[in-house]
Design a protein around this motif. Structure first.
Motif, mmCIF file in Angstrom:
data_model
loop_
_atom_site.group_PDB
_atom_site.id
_atom_site.type_symbol
_atom_site.label_atom_id
_atom_site.label_comp_id
_atom_site.label_asym_id
_atom_site.label_seq_id
_atom_site.Cartn_x
_atom_site.Cartn_y
_atom_site.Cartn_z
ATOM 1 N N ALA A 121 0.831 -1.209 0.000
ATOM 2 C CA ALA A 121 0.000 0.000 0.000
ATOM 3 C C ALA A 121 0.865 1.259 0.000
ATOM 4 O O ALA A 121 0.605 2.210 -0.750
ATOM 5 N N LEU A 122 1.909 1.274 0.799
ATOM 6 C CA LEU A 122 2.796 2.442 0.858
ATOM 7 C C LEU A 122 3.571 2.617 -0.445
ATOM 8 O O LEU A 122 3.762 3.751 -0.919
ATOM 9 N N SER A 123 4.002 1.507 -1.036
ATOM 10 C CA SER A 123 4.734 1.589 -2.310
ATOM 11 C C SER A 123 3.850 2.156 -3.411
ATOM 12 O O SER A 123 4.286 2.979 -4.227
ATOM 13 N N LEU A 124 2.610 1.732 -3.455
ATOM 14 C CA LEU A 124 1.668 2.223 -4.466
ATOM 15 C C LEU A 124 1.334 3.698 -4.233
ATOM 16 O O LEU A 124 1.271 4.492 -5.176
ATOM 17 N N ALA A 125 1.125 4.064 -2.975
ATOM 18 C CA ALA A 125 0.819 5.466 -2.664
ATOM 19 C C ALA A 125 1.987 6.368 -3.037
ATOM 20 O O ALA A 125 1.790 7.510 -3.475
ATOM 21 N N THR A 130 -4.185 6.199 -5.653
ATOM 22 C CA THR A 130 -5.184 6.217 -4.599
ATOM 23 C C THR A 130 -5.396 4.769 -4.191
ATOM 24 O O THR A 130 -5.820 3.939 -4.994
ATOM 25 N N VAL A 131 -5.069 4.445 -2.948
ATOM 26 C CA VAL A 131 -5.032 3.055 -2.504
ATOM 27 C C VAL A 131 -6.167 2.759 -1.534
ATOM 28 O O VAL A 131 -6.335 3.455 -0.527
ATOM 29 N N ALA A 142 -3.927 -5.397 14.150
ATOM 30 C CA ALA A 142 -4.105 -6.793 14.552
ATOM 31 C C ALA A 142 -2.980 -7.684 14.043
ATOM 32 O O ALA A 142 -2.493 -8.562 14.754
ATOM 33 N N LYS A 143 -2.545 -7.500 12.781
ATOM 34 C CA LYS A 143 -1.495 -8.335 12.203
ATOM 35 C C LYS A 143 -0.347 -7.528 11.608
ATOM 36 O O LYS A 143 0.599 -8.104 11.091
ATOM 37 N N MET A 144 -0.438 -6.214 11.685
ATOM 38 C CA MET A 144 0.574 -5.359 11.069
ATOM 39 C C MET A 144 1.385 -4.657 12.143
ATOM 40 O O MET A 144 0.859 -4.324 13.205
ATOM 41 N N SER A 145 2.662 -4.421 11.855
ATOM 42 C CA SER A 145 3.506 -3.724 12.822
ATOM 43 C C SER A 145 2.975 -2.308 13.051
ATOM 44 O O SER A 145 2.397 -1.685 12.158
ATOM 45 N N ALA A 146 3.170 -1.821 14.266
ATOM 46 C CA ALA A 146 2.674 -0.487 14.618
ATOM 47 C C ALA A 146 3.305 0.585 13.740
ATOM 48 O O ALA A 146 2.644 1.568 13.361
ATOM 49 N N TYR A 147 4.567 0.387 13.370
ATOM 50 C CA TYR A 147 5.269 1.360 12.534
ATOM 51 C C TYR A 147 4.576 1.504 11.177
ATOM 52 O O TYR A 147 4.299 2.620 10.717
ATOM 53 N N LEU A 148 4.278 0.365 10.543
ATOM 54 C CA LEU A 148 3.605 0.410 9.241
ATOM 55 C C LEU A 148 2.194 0.966 9.372
ATOM 56 O O LEU A 148 1.746 1.785 8.557
ATOM 57 N N ALA A 149 1.477 0.521 10.390
ATOM 58 C CA ALA A 149 0.096 0.969 10.578
ATOM 59 C C ALA A 149 0.030 2.485 10.767
ATOM 60 O O ALA A 149 -0.841 3.162 10.200
ATOM 61 N N ASP A 150 0.955 3.014 11.544
ATOM 62 C CA ASP A 150 0.971 4.467 11.767
ATOM 63 C C ASP A 150 1.225 5.221 10.459
ATOM 64 O O ASP A 150 0.590 6.253 10.186
ATOM 65 N N ARG A 151 2.156 4.725 9.648
ATOM 66 C CA ARG A 151 2.453 5.383 8.373
ATOM 67 C C ARG A 151 1.249 5.329 7.441
ATOM 68 O O ARG A 151 0.957 6.299 6.722
ATOM 69 N N HIS A 153 -2.012 5.057 8.312
ATOM 70 C CA HIS A 153 -3.069 5.936 8.824
ATOM 71 C C HIS A 153 -2.768 7.400 8.520
ATOM 72 O O HIS A 153 -3.695 8.200 8.300
ATOM 73 N N ALA A 154 -1.489 7.740 8.473
ATOM 74 C CA ALA A 154 -1.103 9.133 8.249
ATOM 75 C C ALA A 154 -1.066 9.516 6.773
ATOM 76 O O ALA A 154 -1.009 10.701 6.442
ATOM 77 N N HIS A 155 -1.123 8.529 5.886
ATOM 78 C CA HIS A 155 -0.996 8.803 4.450
ATOM 79 C C HIS A 155 -2.358 9.185 3.865
ATOM 80 O O HIS A 155 -3.327 8.412 3.940
ATOM 81 N N LEU A 156 -2.432 10.356 3.255
ATOM 82 C CA LEU A 156 -3.704 10.866 2.747
ATOM 83 C C LEU A 156 -4.238 10.089 1.545
ATOM 84 O O LEU A 156 -5.434 10.149 1.256
ATOM 85 N N GLN A 157 -3.370 9.364 0.847
ATOM 86 C CA GLN A 157 -3.821 8.654 -0.343
ATOM 87 C C GLN A 157 -4.178 7.186 -0.086
ATOM 88 O O GLN A 157 -4.547 6.471 -1.004
ATOM 89 N N ILE A 158 -4.058 6.759 1.173
ATOM 90 C CA ILE A 158 -4.435 5.392 1.527
ATOM 91 C C ILE A 158 -5.706 5.423 2.362
ATOM 92 O O ILE A 158 -5.771 6.071 3.410
ATOM 93 N N HIS A 159 -6.715 4.720 1.884
ATOM 94 C CA HIS A 159 -8.006 4.637 2.568
ATOM 95 C C HIS A 159 -8.165 3.227 3.136
ATOM 96 O O HIS A 159 -8.217 2.251 2.376
ATOM 97 N N VAL A 160 -8.235 3.116 4.441
ATOM 98 C CA VAL A 160 -8.299 1.813 5.099
ATOM 99 C C VAL A 160 -9.753 1.413 5.316
ATOM 100 O O VAL A 160 -10.547 2.179 5.887
ATOM 101 N N HIS A 161 -10.096 0.207 4.854
ATOM 102 C CA HIS A 161 -11.444 -0.337 5.023
ATOM 103 C C HIS A 161 -11.354 -1.560 5.936
ATOM 104 O O HIS A 161 -11.036 -2.660 5.482
ATOM 105 N N THR A 162 -11.584 -1.363 7.231
ATOM 106 C CA THR A 162 -11.532 -2.474 8.170
ATOM 107 C C THR A 162 -12.899 -3.170 8.238
ATOM 108 O O THR A 162 -13.904 -2.638 7.763
#
Length: 276
Positions: A121-125, A130-131, A142-151, A153-162
């Protein structure tokens, strides 16, 4: 491939199929016996010094050593038209430079909630996409490192659908949109490429009697239970004359170049065990 060929003495280029055929011809010149097409269905290691490979047609091949490189199968979703869009190249199972090429500034979707999905997701963004990151769990951590998850959540072009599930693929010759459901609600999202990271299943069911991890990937050398071998050789399995390389191996890097290197190292280990 063409650029590589031009630099390595094959200026006219060579296709993957041609390269494989040339490799097969070279192997035949060295006396290799090739069984194809066929399926391996079993492995008999009751005789530690003479492992036997069992083929689907009943043939039993007695060997002095076995190198298993049967790989893993990427998991696919049971959705209509999946195979169609996979064949057209709209569905990918990796996010290498080659996989990302052509999707710059396009709407895309990534399915999965582990680190590999987050990195994709970060590579595509980073390429202006628009990811849409589709995750089944209730939260990204739940399964992702906190470092990646924080990045993410902070990226405006990534939309997370939980709490979301991919339900439908839409488009004519190429993928145009996906339908995602979340808690009973459906959403149609523009999507030109789908990157699937929901895991892989190792093709190890034929390796009877060989130690594996909980997911079926074959344990080798340092990952073997303590006391299996006095000093395990590189890529050696729980059977002293059976080796595993590539994606079938627990902890593998899942890259072609790495798998090729592992194969070469395993052959060296085969010579060592046979000499012993």
């Amino acid at each position: 491939m063409e650029d590589f060929c031009a630099r390595s003495g094959i200026p006219a280029g060579v296709s993957g199929e041609q390269l494989a055929r040339l490799a097969m011809i070279q192997a035949l010149k060295f006396g290799v016996q090739i069984y194809a097409p066929c399926a391996v269905v079993g492995l008999d290691v009751s005789d530690e010094l003479r492992p036997i490979v069992e083929l689907e047609d009943g043939t039993r091949i007695e060997t002095s050593a076995v190198v298993a490189a049967t790989g893993a199968r990427y998991r696919r979703l049971d959705i209509a038209r999946w195979a169609e869009f996979e064949q057209s190249g709209c569905i990918r199972y990796a996010a290498t430079e080659l996989d990302l090429r052509g999707y710059e500034s396009q709407p895309v979707a990534v399915v999965g909630g582990a680190n590999s999905a987050g990195q994709a997701a970060l590579s595509l963004a980073a390429r202006g996409c628009t990811v849409h990151l589709v995750v089944r769990s209730a939260d990204l951590e739940a399964k992702m490192s906190a470092y990646l998850a924080d990045r993410i959540h902070a990226h405006l072009q990534i939309h997370v659908h939980t709490r979301s599930t991919l339900r439908e693929l839409q488009g004519d010759d190429t993928l145009a949109a996906i339908v995602v459901t979340s808690e009973g609600e459906c959403a149609k999202l523009d999507c030109r490429g789908l990157f699937c990271f929901i895991g892989a299943d190792p093709a190890s069911d034929w390796m009877t009697g060989i130690a594996t991890d909980d997911d079926g990937f074959v344990l080798t050398d340092s990952r073997l239970p303590a006391g299996t071998h006095q000093a395990p050789l590189p890529f050696q399995t729980s059977a002293s004359r059976v080796f595993a390389v590539g994606d079938i191996r627990s902890g593998s890097t899942k890259r072609v170049a790495t798998a090729v290197g592992e194969g070469a190292a395993a052959v060296s280990a085969v010579h060592t065990v046979r000499a012993g």
